[in-house]
Design a protein around this motif. Structure first.
Motif, PDB file in Angstrom:
ATOM      1  N   ASP A 108      41.211  41.167  45.637  1.00  0.00           N
ATOM      2  CA  ASP A 108      42.069  40.568  44.618  1.00  0.00           C
ATOM      3  C   ASP A 108      43.517  40.957  44.851  1.00  0.00           C
ATOM      4  N   LEU A 117      46.850  41.669  42.605  1.00  0.00           N
ATOM      5  CA  LEU A 117      47.160  42.004  41.230  1.00  0.00           C
ATOM      6  C   LEU A 117      48.656  42.236  41.087  1.00  0.00           C
ATOM      7  N   GLN A 124      51.512  43.309  38.104  1.00  0.00           N
ATOM      8  CA  GLN A 124      51.699  43.815  36.753  1.00  0.00           C
ATOM      9  C   GLN A 124      53.176  44.062  36.504  1.00  0.00           C
ATOM     10  N   TYR A 149      49.873  40.900  33.165  1.00  0.00           N
ATOM     11  CA  TYR A 149      49.236  41.000  34.479  1.00  0.00           C
ATOM     12  C   TYR A 149      48.690  39.640  34.905  1.00  0.00           C
ATOM     13  N   ALA A 150      48.565  39.459  36.208  1.00  0.00           N
ATOM     14  CA  ALA A 150      47.947  38.265  36.789  1.00  0.00           C
ATOM     15  C   ALA A 150      47.129  38.729  37.989  1.00  0.00           C
ATOM     16  N   LYS A 151      45.918  38.223  38.098  1.00  0.00           N
ATOM     17  CA  LYS A 151      45.020  38.601  39.191  1.00  0.00           C
ATOM     18  C   LYS A 151      44.462  37.335  39.834  1.00  0.00           C
ATOM     19  N   TYR A 152      44.434  37.318  41.169  1.00  0.00           N
ATOM     20  CA  TYR A 152      43.965  36.159  41.925  1.00  0.00           C
ATOM     21  C   TYR A 152      43.105  36.635  43.082  1.00  0.00           C
ATOM     22  N   SER A 153      41.998  35.967  43.318  1.00  0.00           N
ATOM     23  CA  SER A 153      41.129  36.290  44.445  1.00  0.00           C
ATOM     24  C   SER A 153      41.167  35.143  45.455  1.00  0.00           C
ATOM     25  N   SER A 194      42.835  35.355  36.740  1.00  0.00           N
ATOM     26  CA  SER A 194      42.935  35.811  35.352  1.00  0.00           C
ATOM     27  C   SER A 194      44.357  36.238  35.059  1.00  0.00           C
ATOM     28  N   ILE A 195      44.769  36.038  33.824  1.00  0.00           N
ATOM     29  CA  ILE A 195      46.076  36.484  33.353  1.00  0.00           C
ATOM     30  C   ILE A 195      45.864  37.176  32.008  1.00  0.00           C
TER      31      ILE A 195
END
Length: 50
Positions: A9, A11, A13, A22-26, A43-44
């Motif tokens: 992922d 991430l 922040q 925060y924002a997370k991307y895979s 996800s955010i």
């Protein structure tokens, strides 16, 4: 469900005071090759530090 056992992922922040974001991307698909739909988790969210 043929989920991949290992993922990676990205991430990001940031925050100021008691509020954070925060924002997370895979970049790797959630399911194995030809084992399900092509989905890449994202996800955010918002952090509140009390």
């Amino acid at each position: 469900m043929n989920l991949r056992p290992i993922t990676m992922d990205f991430l990001v922040q940031a925050g100021y005071g008691c509020i954070g974001f925060y924002a997370k991307y895979s970049p790797i698909e959630m399911f194995g090759n030809n084992k399900g739909p092509k989905i890449q988790p994202v996800s955010i969210g918002l952090h509140l530090h009390i």
